[in-house]
Scaffold this motif. Structure first.
Motif, mmCIF file in Angstrom:
data_model
loop_
_atom_site.group_PDB
_atom_site.id
_atom_site.type_symbol
_atom_site.label_atom_id
_atom_site.label_comp_id
_atom_site.label_asym_id
_atom_site.label_seq_id
_atom_site.Cartn_x
_atom_site.Cartn_y
_atom_site.Cartn_z
ATOM 1 N N HIS A 335 0.863 -1.189 0.000
ATOM 2 C CA HIS A 335 0.000 0.000 0.000
ATOM 3 C C HIS A 335 0.898 1.237 0.000
ATOM 4 C CE1 HIS A 335 -3.981 -1.887 0.656
ATOM 5 N NE2 HIS A 335 -3.218 -2.874 1.084
ATOM 6 N N THR A 336 0.560 2.179 -0.877
ATOM 7 C CA THR A 336 1.408 3.355 -1.088
ATOM 8 C C THR A 336 0.560 4.611 -1.149
ATOM 9 O OG1 THR A 336 2.893 1.985 -2.422
ATOM 10 C CG2 THR A 336 3.147 4.357 -2.620
ATOM 11 N N SER A 337 1.078 5.692 -0.569
ATOM 12 C CA SER A 337 0.526 7.018 -0.815
ATOM 13 C C SER A 337 1.667 7.890 -1.320
ATOM 14 C CB SER A 337 -0.074 7.622 0.453
ATOM 15 O OG SER A 337 -0.533 8.931 0.196
ATOM 16 N N THR A 338 1.459 8.464 -2.499
ATOM 17 C CA THR A 338 2.571 9.174 -3.149
ATOM 18 C C THR A 338 2.847 10.546 -2.539
ATOM 19 O OG1 THR A 338 0.998 10.018 -4.776
ATOM 20 C CG2 THR A 338 2.213 8.021 -5.352
ATOM 21 N N ARG A 339 1.851 11.130 -1.869
ATOM 22 C CA ARG A 339 2.013 12.504 -1.385
ATOM 23 C C ARG A 339 3.224 12.649 -0.459
ATOM 24 N NH1 ARG A 339 -2.451 15.873 2.124
ATOM 25 N NH2 ARG A 339 -1.303 17.837 2.226
ATOM 26 N N HIS A 340 3.377 11.697 0.459
ATOM 27 C CA HIS A 340 4.538 11.731 1.368
ATOM 28 C C HIS A 340 5.442 10.524 1.139
ATOM 29 C CE1 HIS A 340 2.933 15.107 3.648
ATOM 30 N NE2 HIS A 340 1.771 14.487 3.691
ATOM 31 N N ASN A 341 5.214 9.845 0.011
ATOM 32 C CA ASN A 341 6.019 8.674 -0.327
ATOM 33 C C ASN A 341 5.990 7.633 0.796
ATOM 34 O OD1 ASN A 341 7.570 7.181 -2.079
ATOM 35 N ND2 ASN A 341 9.500 7.917 -1.203
ATOM 36 N N THR A 342 4.809 7.410 1.343
ATOM 37 C CA THR A 342 4.669 6.364 2.355
ATOM 38 C C THR A 342 4.335 5.056 1.659
ATOM 39 O OG1 THR A 342 2.416 7.184 2.647
ATOM 40 C CG2 THR A 342 4.018 7.762 4.331
ATOM 41 N N ARG A 343 4.954 3.992 2.156
ATOM 42 C CA ARG A 343 4.803 2.688 1.487
ATOM 43 C C ARG A 343 4.985 1.591 2.518
ATOM 44 N NH1 ARG A 343 6.055 0.654 -3.764
ATOM 45 N NH2 ARG A 343 6.960 -1.437 -3.718
ATOM 46 N N ALA A 344 4.095 0.610 2.490
ATOM 47 C CA ALA A 344 4.232 -0.530 3.401
ATOM 48 C C ALA A 344 3.867 -1.803 2.652
ATOM 49 C CB ALA A 344 3.327 -0.357 4.618
ATOM 50 N N THR A 345 4.751 -2.773 2.712
ATOM 51 C CA THR A 345 4.485 -4.102 2.145
ATOM 52 C C THR A 345 4.259 -5.050 3.307
ATOM 53 O OG1 THR A 345 5.827 -3.648 0.195
ATOM 54 C CG2 THR A 345 5.397 -5.962 0.717
ATOM 55 N N VAL A 346 3.065 -5.622 3.350
ATOM 56 C CA VAL A 346 2.624 -6.374 4.530
ATOM 57 C C VAL A 346 2.187 -7.770 4.116
ATOM 58 C CG1 VAL A 346 0.911 -6.451 6.387
ATOM 59 C CG2 VAL A 346 1.917 -4.258 5.705
ATOM 60 N N SER A 347 2.648 -8.778 4.864
ATOM 61 C CA SER A 347 2.251 -10.169 4.612
ATOM 62 C C SER A 347 1.292 -10.628 5.703
ATOM 63 C CB SER A 347 3.485 -11.074 4.591
ATOM 64 O OG SER A 347 4.327 -10.708 3.506
ATOM 65 N N VAL A 348 0.137 -11.115 5.279
ATOM 66 C CA VAL A 348 -0.936 -11.476 6.211
ATOM 67 C C VAL A 348 -1.181 -12.982 6.146
ATOM 68 C CG1 VAL A 348 -3.363 -11.099 6.791
ATOM 69 C CG2 VAL A 348 -2.013 -9.232 5.820
ATOM 70 N N PRO A 349 -1.222 -13.683 7.302
ATOM 71 C CA PRO A 349 -1.524 -15.120 7.291
ATOM 72 C C PRO A 349 -2.989 -15.367 6.897
ATOM 73 C CG PRO A 349 -0.568 -14.415 9.406
ATOM 74 C CD PRO A 349 -0.946 -13.185 8.655
ATOM 75 N N VAL A 350 -3.185 -16.183 5.870
ATOM 76 C CA VAL A 350 -4.539 -16.454 5.382
ATOM 77 C C VAL A 350 -5.381 -17.150 6.455
ATOM 78 C CG1 VAL A 350 -5.871 -17.706 3.633
ATOM 79 C CG2 VAL A 350 -3.750 -16.537 2.999
ATOM 80 N N LYS A 351 -4.787 -18.045 7.230
ATOM 81 C CA LYS A 351 -5.548 -18.755 8.270
ATOM 82 C C LYS A 351 -6.022 -17.804 9.365
ATOM 83 C CE LYS A 351 -5.502 -23.046 6.811
ATOM 84 N NZ LYS A 351 -6.776 -23.704 6.435
ATOM 85 N N LEU A 352 -5.289 -16.725 9.596
ATOM 86 C CA LEU A 352 -5.758 -15.735 10.563
ATOM 87 C C LEU A 352 -7.002 -15.037 10.012
ATOM 88 C CD1 LEU A 352 -5.369 -14.230 13.235
ATOM 89 C CD2 LEU A 352 -3.899 -12.608 12.023
ATOM 90 N N MET A 353 -7.026 -14.789 8.711
ATOM 91 C CA MET A 353 -8.205 -14.189 8.088
ATOM 92 C C MET A 353 -9.408 -15.129 8.200
ATOM 93 S SD MET A 353 -7.003 -11.267 7.103
ATOM 94 C CE MET A 353 -6.164 -11.474 8.678
ATOM 95 N N ASP A 354 -9.173 -16.433 8.049
ATOM 96 C CA ASP A 354 -10.255 -17.413 8.225
ATOM 97 C C ASP A 354 -10.783 -17.365 9.657
ATOM 98 O OD1 ASP A 354 -9.791 -18.187 5.622
ATOM 99 O OD2 ASP A 354 -8.637 -19.980 6.155
ATOM 100 N N PHE A 355 -9.877 -17.252 10.608
ATOM 101 C CA PHE A 355 -10.280 -17.160 12.016
ATOM 102 C C PHE A 355 -11.133 -15.917 12.245
ATOM 103 C CE2 PHE A 355 -9.175 -15.332 16.240
ATOM 104 C CZ PHE A 355 -9.841 -16.267 17.026
ATOM 105 N N TYR A 356 -10.692 -14.767 11.729
ATOM 106 C CA TYR A 356 -11.468 -13.534 11.884
ATOM 107 C C TYR A 356 -12.850 -13.648 11.245
ATOM 108 C CZ TYR A 356 -7.413 -10.852 13.574
ATOM 109 O OH TYR A 356 -6.366 -10.360 14.309
ATOM 110 N N ASN A 357 -12.931 -14.415 10.157
ATOM 111 C CA ASN A 357 -14.207 -14.587 9.477
ATOM 112 C C ASN A 357 -15.212 -15.367 10.312
ATOM 113 O OD1 ASN A 357 -14.742 -13.327 7.131
ATOM 114 N ND2 ASN A 357 -13.745 -14.829 5.818
ATOM 115 N N ASN A 358 -14.735 -16.073 11.321
ATOM 116 C CA ASN A 358 -15.609 -16.865 12.187
ATOM 117 C C ASN A 358 -15.918 -16.162 13.504
ATOM 118 O OD1 ASN A 358 -16.230 -19.411 10.800
ATOM 119 N ND2 ASN A 358 -14.005 -19.643 10.734
ATOM 120 N N ILE A 359 -15.688 -14.861 13.549
ATOM 121 C CA ILE A 359 -16.044 -14.075 14.731
ATOM 122 C C ILE A 359 -17.319 -13.302 14.405
ATOM 123 C CG2 ILE A 359 -15.327 -12.209 16.279
ATOM 124 C CD1 ILE A 359 -12.418 -12.958 15.675
ATOM 125 N N PRO A 360 -18.376 -13.460 15.188
ATOM 126 C CA PRO A 360 -19.584 -12.666 14.923
ATOM 127 C C PRO A 360 -19.262 -11.184 15.067
ATOM 128 C CG PRO A 360 -19.978 -14.326 16.629
ATOM 129 C CD PRO A 360 -18.511 -14.296 16.379
#
Length: 515
Positions: A335-360
């Motif tokens: 994710h990048t914003s050019t105005r201040h040249n901010t940039r972050a490359t982030v790796s997210v565990p897919v199984k954590l996303m599955d866990f979050y999907n099972n939270i009401p």
């Protein structure tokens, strides 16, 4: 000998409870699930126009409807506090260490560009043809992460009499003595009580010890433990029997869970007490405690024993103070914003996303205070820390605000998912789009972790922004909270600087959410 063994483990209190279960169960009518965020958010993210007359209006103090301190386990609402007049410069606030925590969210839309592994892809959000629980527009996974290996023990390596349960991509081997241990010949009070009597009369000490060890070392929170117990119970027994096993195990671990019998379609379900309000789930209010059927979205009538198990004293705590161990694929996005040249490359565990999907859907406190995955934090925070190095407090906060405004694409939840879906921080880096409360919770996390400043959420009827308590006094739209000045910072008001509220919210009272 067998009957003597059968009685060995049943305490007098549990015997009384089992006998009470044999009495006719009380009739209940489930309440209509509480729906949140029914007023739609803007289809497009609003853009701040520096040339407009509204932009040039002098800063003003905004009104507060009420101040809700929802940092407690109950997510209890604080009393309404009358707005206070500012008394000079706010007291500088101590820089508190950052505890990673997370958000809840309302609605989304519009074609958006997401960068995955530095490749730009235009992605159109799908509309609701996806099965429930499988969000549309889900990115493809890549790479693999391995869990750290715990100390060698049968719980992790297996052995005779153990049953494999795979949770979060990790294999565990729990004591299997309850497998096929009960059979319900009917759903009558006596039949259920007989099954419970058999469970209470069994030696479950090894299984309960396994579950306590998992809760402490691997699952890390009550909700993960709840899901794990549901999964292993379904491996141990048929549908209705698994509900009885779930109640037994949860009660034995101290949690308030109760079997209920539904007539049409005929079957048993589990009602649980949670630490915060849940949305979209049927519930009953029993003497001030809400019990939820997390799988029911429509009200129904049922029967349930009016007495709770003697050892069941705790509600399932929905806070994510720590996260379960997961293994498997990761998805990387930049994710990048050019105005201040901010940039972050982030790796997210897919199984954590599955866990979050099972939270009401929960109280916002759950999302705003959730711990952020260590890998995500280690990707995100150093990247942005470099972007704000050497900047003043206000300039640094402005750079982070710009990143939240322009580093992510906006869409409402119904457009992206077909239903309401609050985000935890990690989810902004997994899904193609996000909306106002997602951005506000991310901004809160960044400001607390990188600047050590206190942040509140400003909850409007169809919008969420943030207020930041700076150590120095700066001009801009603000609210007063308990004698301190919080400057409005809106991560969804595109291009708006620190201290600039959307015009339509300058005359609308907000609830202030403090965590």
């Amino acid at each position: 000998g067998n009957m003597r063994d059968f009685d060995t483990f049943i305490t007098e209190a549990n015997r009384d409870f089992i006998n009470f279960m044999r009495s006719p169960w009380k009739k209940y009518q489930g309440e209509e699930p509480i729906q949140k965020r029914v007023i739609p958010e803007p289809v497009e993210a609003p853009v701040c126009d520096p040339e407009s007359q509204q932009y040039k209006e002098p800063p003003r103090r905004l009104t507060i409807k009420e101040i809700l301190d929802i940092s407690g386990k109950e997510g209890s609402q604080g009393k309404t506090v009358a707005a206070e007049q500012p008394t000079g410069t706010p007291i500088p606030q101590p820089r508190e260490p950052v505890a990673d925590k997370t958000p809840s969210k309302p609605e989304k839309r519009k074609p958006v560009t997401t960068v995955v592994r530095d490749t730009v892809k235009a992605v159109r959000p799908q509309l609701p043809e996806t099965p429930a629980g499988i969000p549309a527009g889900q990115p493809e996974a890549s790479a693999v992460t391995e869990p750290s290996k715990p100390a060698s023990s049968p719980l992790y390596s297996g052995g005779a009499g153990r049953c494999k349960v795979t949770f979060g991509g990790v294999d565990y081997y729990v004591d299997g003595s309850l497998k096929n241990s009960i059979t319900l010949h009917s759903l009558t009070e006596n039949s259920v009580a007989d099954a419970l009597e058999r469970l209470y009369g069994s030696d479950t000490s090894k299984l309960l010890a396994d579950l306590r060890t998992l809760r402490k070392n691997d699952l890390k929170n009550d909700w993960a433990l709840f899901l794990f117990i549901k999964q292993l119970s379904e491996q141990f027994a048929g549908k209705n029997e698994s509900v009885v096993i779930r109640q037994f195990l949860l009660n034995s671990l101290g949690f308030r869970a109760r079997i209920a019998r539904v007539s049409n379609p005929s079957g048993l379900v589990l009602m649980i007490a949670t630490s915060v309000q849940l949305y979209g789930c049927l519930y009953i209010d029993e003497r001030g405690t809400r019990f939820y059927d997390i799988e029911a979205t429509q009200p129904y009538s049922f029967q349930m024993c009016s007495k709770e198990a003697p050892g069941a004293k705790s509600k399932i705590d929905m806070r994510m103070d720590d996260l379960p161990r997961v293994a498997g694929n990761i998805k990387t996005a930049t994710h990048t914003s050019t105005r201040h040249n901010t940039r972050a490359t982030v790796s997210v565990p897919v199984k954590l996303m599955d866990f979050y999907n099972n939270i009401p859907q929960c109280d916002y406190s759950v999302y705003a205070t959730a711990k952020v995955d260590n890998g995500v934090a280690n990707d995100l925070l150093p990247s942005l820390r470099a972007s704000i190095a050497g900047k003043s407090e206000k300039d640094a906060a402005g750079i982070l605000l710009d990143f939240c405004q322009n580093g992510f694409k906006y869409a409402t939840d119904p457009e992206q998912f077909g239903y309401e879906k609050p985000f935890f921080v990690e989810e902004l880096f997994y899904y193609p789009y996000c909306d106002c409360e997602d951005r506000s919770i991310l901004y809160r996390y960044l400001v607390k972790n990188l600047l050590g400043l206190d942040v509140v959420l400003l909850d409007y009827p169809n919008h969420i922004a943030t207020g930041v308590r700076f150590a120095s006094d700066y001009p801009g739209d603000y609210v007063m909270v308990n004698g301190a000045k919080y400057l409005v910072c809106d991560p969804t008001y595109m291009g708006a600087p620190i201290g600039k509220a959307m015009p339509q919210f300058k005359n609308t009272a907000a609830k202030v959410l403090r965590f």
